[in-house]
Design an enzyme around this catalytic site. Structure first.
Site, PDB file in Angstrom:
ATOM      1  N   HIS B 275       0.798  -1.209   0.000  1.00 43.59           N
ATOM      2  CA  HIS B 275       0.000   0.000   0.000  1.00 43.59           C
ATOM      3  C   HIS B 275       0.837   1.269   0.000  1.00 43.59           C
ATOM      4  O   HIS B 275       0.597   2.146  -0.826  1.00 43.59           O
ATOM      5  CB  HIS B 275      -1.085   0.038   1.070  1.00 43.59           C
ATOM      6  CG  HIS B 275      -2.072   1.103   0.695  1.00 43.59           C
ATOM      7  ND1 HIS B 275      -3.009   0.901  -0.277  1.00 43.59           N
ATOM      8  CD2 HIS B 275      -2.154   2.394   1.033  1.00 43.59           C
ATOM      9  CE1 HIS B 275      -3.651   2.036  -0.506  1.00 43.59           C
ATOM     10  NE2 HIS B 275      -3.158   2.948   0.283  1.00 43.59           N
ATOM     11  N   TYR B 279       1.326   4.705  -3.043  1.00 45.24           N
ATOM     12  CA  TYR B 279       1.545   6.143  -2.839  1.00 45.24           C
ATOM     13  C   TYR B 279       2.912   6.557  -3.341  1.00 45.24           C
ATOM     14  O   TYR B 279       3.097   7.690  -3.791  1.00 45.24           O
ATOM     15  CB  TYR B 279       1.330   6.518  -1.372  1.00 45.24           C
ATOM     16  CG  TYR B 279      -0.122   6.389  -1.009  1.00 45.24           C
ATOM     17  CD1 TYR B 279      -1.055   7.180  -1.659  1.00 45.24           C
ATOM     18  CD2 TYR B 279      -0.572   5.449  -0.113  1.00 45.24           C
ATOM     19  CE1 TYR B 279      -2.398   7.045  -1.404  1.00 45.24           C
ATOM     20  CE2 TYR B 279      -1.916   5.298   0.143  1.00 45.24           C
ATOM     21  CZ  TYR B 279      -2.823   6.095  -0.502  1.00 45.24           C
ATOM     22  OH  TYR B 279      -4.148   5.940  -0.261  1.00 45.24           O
TER      23      TYR B 279
END
Lengths: 312, 553
Positions: B275, B279
């Site tokens: 995750h 980003y």
């Protein structure tokens, strides 16, 4: 601004260097060689010609030449690289601002190492709590989770852990003592007492070697559990796998730290450290303390707690 | 600004044909250039793979993959496996060898030192190994496609997430290809960690006098946050990959339930890295868009500090939402509720960014040069991807949507229209600075519109396909899904024409050689790189610039 502008800053513009490229080539070779050793990149060839010979000599399972050449090349490149760094430092390229940069670099490197160990502790705790429900095919719901009861099933049956208050405790004392001796060496150097600094560092290196000897030679061979076992799959493997991976990676870090400190000892004897400027030694000491702290966590959670639950 | 423009001709710049200049480089601009060239090559390879995927999916049934030279034509399973390998490698290549090298290695290397007024990176030699580890890693990944993977079928076909048991069991992938892929990602990770250490040290230690953290351009902020994510997330992936390796080769049972291990534990470790990784793929793009929107609106960015700290909070929250990729594993409602709430919260700082870009344009003196077109396209399309992200954040809906084309559409809107659009925006913004030449604006505009139409045509219908239940990572599909699949494939050909136009832009750029001045964008471009010649001198800022308190960001 003039064509040959005079450099008016203290940053270090490093000369072109072959090491990064050379090291990357050897890393590639080492990776391919590693896969060859573990699994073989190609099946054995029946071609009697040159290609078949090459494949059967270096690319089928268990062949080591590629890995050995790659690993040796990586070590050689690292040595060449760091020798260059030492030369540049001696030349005065490491101005105060560059020195601060090196400090940032070392701290950040240690931060990434901390996260690496976070992965191993994560696995250890997760297995310790959930292995039992999984092995019994119970869906592990969080509702009504009694962590203490789960933990009581850890280590799994048929695992006999080490008595932590025997060799592991001694290793704890060895590492803690070495933490003090490296500080002694550092403070002695800052006071300009090079003789004491050498003694302190020498004792630290010897303690590091002692730790490695105790762990890998005296302790590991007597483990009451295995690292991995494909023939007999059982939960007993979980403790062994997570134990050996966590403590083994720590042990490798101890060896690296010991080499780092030994290099500092040689540089100290060669007169390369001054009371004001000796970042190599400080970086080695930081690394050593990091290794020390990881050990304390390992000792507490991997050695002592499972042993205590076994006693109940 | 104290720095004058330096005549590049008098600067000791080695010839581009000097091989040592590239292999032995310690120059942040040369290394950045190598990263960009590498990313273009990897992008073409990864893009060609997606072409084969879309070509195959144009019609129901298996038509195309039989034709690949290394696929056994008489064995349908061979074609299915080859499809899975292509999907897996497309994902890994685009993430690790295209987007990350382009954004962080390429633009980051080029412009972080320039924008903070530094002569180079903090560790110029380590910078070079960050780059050269990538071809090694990419080589391993490519070799993995052609050595035994699943039985005698070559390559690993378990998806870019490398989930066990597909990645551990000898029943599924007993060949060497998975091991090569594991080591490939280890090396790519090491490269990124070294790069991260380098960027953080550079940004903390080498800002020009007066360049406080709160006066740093937002692109530098975005790189700073990104590399912190890299530094802290990648070592956890390294641990997980090592466990895969020992499960495969040394008899451990970390992810084998029969031995009390747990495949879900791999998913936790993977997404704790994965995750933050998404980003990592988009934050540098946010930074570039901020620079570009500000430049072409001739206004400082609206809410500079809010923009900077929005990225910091996105980075922080990015570490505590990972299990929203795993709603279907049965983790329990309390945990799902937490991950839903935490995930939704990310919409707040992201909204701050979108609205601040709009507010920057509001009342600005706007021009619509090529980089601005890409930036506006990004804001529009990334918002669509963000909205479907909010939909998928809900575990109830995600349980239905999981592993369907709705998810594929979502992450391609934020990546191939988010991240890739920012890369092109950055490219058109900075290529005059990097090469010294201006591109043909008509071709650039054409590239934008063709790509814009193409990618939307590919991915918008995939929302419909997902809602109709088409699963991802399958070589075939039901007849009823044929219509939108056909449209989607048409879109691919249009987007492929767009890539062709981009190649024309590149050829035109270096063939026609229109000289770009130091600052082709006028008064809106206020950051330090525009005070230097184009291309900048081989070593810039021999005398450090001094930043005054009233300077724009």
């Amino acid at each position: 601004m003039a064509a040959h502008a005079e450099v008016k800053h203290d940053y270090h513009l490093v000369d072109p260097s072959p090491w990064p490229f050379v090291a990357s080539c050897f890393v590639f070779l080492m990776a391919v060689g590693g896969v060859v050793a573990m699994r073989g990149v190609l099946p054995a060839s029946e071609d009697p010609g040159f290609w078949g010979h090459i494949v059967n000599t270096v690319l089928v399972k268990g062949k080591l030449p590629l890995f050995i050449i790659g690993a040796a090349g990586v070590v050689m490149s690292a040595a060449g690289w760091w020798l260059d760094v030492i030369k540049e430092s001696r030349k005065g390229d490491h101005t105060p601002v560059v020195d601060i940069g090196l400090r940032y670099g070392m701290i950040l490197f240690i931060a990434s190492e901390v996260m690496f160990f976070a992965a191993w502790f994560w696995v250890f705790f997760e297995l310790s709590i959930f292995h039992d429900v999984r092995a019994n095919w119970v869906v592990p719901l969080w509702e009504g989770t009694d962590t203490a009861a789960r933990w009581a099933n850890w280590p799994p049956p048929n695992v006999e852990t080490f008595d932590p208050f025997h060799l592991p405790l001694m290793n704890t004392l060895i590492l803690l003592l070495s933490g003090t001796t490296v500080t002694w060496a550092h403070h002695a150097l800052q006071q300009g007492d090079r003789r004491s600094a050498m003694w302190g560092l020498l004792i630290t290196v010897l303690l590091g070697c002692a730790f490695t000897y105790v762990q890998f030679v005296l302790e590991y061979p007597h483990a009451g559990f295995k690292f991995g076992n494909n023939d007999e799959i059982s939960t007993a493997n979980l403790y062994g796998a997570s134990f050996f991976m966590a403590t083994g990676f720590h042990g490798v870090h101890v060896i690296i730290g010991t080499i780092f400190l030994a290099v500092c000892l040689i540089r100290l004897m060669a007169g390369q450290f001054t009371p004001k400027k000796h970042f190599g030694l400080e970086a080695a000491a930081w690394y050593w303390h990091f290794v020390d702290v990881v050990w304390l966590f390992l000792f507490t959670f991997v050695y002592v707690l499972p042993y205590l639950t076994m006693q109940e | 600004m104290a720095a004058d423009t330096v005549d590049a001709a008098h600067d000791h710049r080695p010839s581009i044909w000097d091989w040592k200049r590239w292999l032995y480089s310690t120059n942040h601009k040369d290394i950045g250039t190598m990263y960009i060239v590498f990313a273009i090559i990897a992008g073409v390879i990864g893009g060609a793979m997606s072409g084969v995927i879309r070509w195959e999916l144009a019609e129901p049934g298996i038509q195309i993959l039989h034709g690949l030279p290394w696929v056994d034509q008489t064995d349908p399973d061979a074609a299915k496996h080859a499809y899975n390998v292509l999907v897996t490698m497309h994902g890994l290549i685009m993430i690790f060898f295209m987007v990350m090298p382009a954004m962080i290695g390429g633009f980051g290397n080029w412009f972080v030192p320039l924008m903070i007024g530094a002569p180079d990176m903090a560790f110029p030699r380590m910078n070079n190994i960050s780059f050269w580890l990538l071809p090694a890693s990419f080589g391993l990944a490519l070799i993995s496609m052609f050595v035994p993977g699943n039985g005698t079928y070559p390559g690993f076909g378990g998806g870019w997430t490398l989930y066990p048991p597909l990645s551990t069991s000898d029943l599924h992938h007993g060949g060497a290809s998975m091991d090569l892929l594991i080591l490939s990602l280890h090396i790519a990770g090491a490269s990124s960690i070294l790069g991260a250490i380098n960027f953080i040290t550079t940004i903390f230690n080498m800002r020009a006098p007066g360049m406080t953290l709160h006066r740093m351009p937002l692109f530098v902020w975005s790189i700073l946050v990104t590399v912190f994510l890299l530094l802290l997330a990648l070592p956890v992936l390294a641990g997980a990959l090592t466990m895969l390796l020992t499960d495969r080769n040394f008899g451990t049972q970390f992810f084998n339930p029969a031995g009390g291990g747990d495949p879900v534990m791999y998913q936790h470790l993977f997404w704790f890295f994965g995750h933050p990784e998404v980003y990592i793929l988009i934050l540098p793009g946010f930074g570039m868009i901020s620079q570009i929107v500000s430049t072409f609106s001739r206004k400082p960015v609206f809410g500079y500090l809010g923009m900077a700290y929005a990225m910091v909070s996105i980075g922080f929250i990015g570490f505590i939402v990972w299990a929203h990729h795993m709603y279907t594993v049965g983790m329990g409602f309390d945990l799902e509720a937490y991950f839903i709430a935490a995930t939704m919260i990310i919409a707040v700082p992201t909204g701050i960014k979108i609205f601040s870009w709009i507010a920057t344009m509001w009342g600005g003196s706007m021009t619509f040069a090529v980089p601005m077109q890409w930036a506006l396209g990004f804001i529009f399309l990334f918002t669509i991807g963000g909205v479907t992200g909010v939909v998928l954040a809900n575990s109830g809906i995600d349980t239905a949507m999981h592993d369907t084309y709705y998810v594929v559409a979502h992450f391609h809107y934020v990546l191939s229209m988010g991240a890739v659009f920012t890369i092109f925006a950055g490219f058109y913004y900075w290529i005059p600075k990097m090469s010294g030449y201006r591109y043909n604006s008509f071709l650039g505009t054409l590239h934008f519109w063709v790509t814009f139409i193409g990618v939307n045509l590919i991915f918008f219908p995939q929302h419909f396909l997902g809602l109709q239940g088409m699963p991802r990572r399958h070589v075939d599909y039901a007849e009823g899904l044929a219509y939108w699949n056909h449209i989607s494939t048409l879109g691919y050909w249009i987007a492929a024409v767009g890539v062709g136009i981009f190649m024309l832009v590149l050829i035109d750029l270096f063939a026609v050689k229109r000289r770009a001045g130091a600052n082709p964008w006028g008064e809106g471009a206020t950051t330090l790189e525009w005070t230097l010649s184009s291309p900048p001198p081989f070593h810039q800022f021999a005398e450090l610039p001094v930043i005054k308190p009233d300077a724009h960001h």
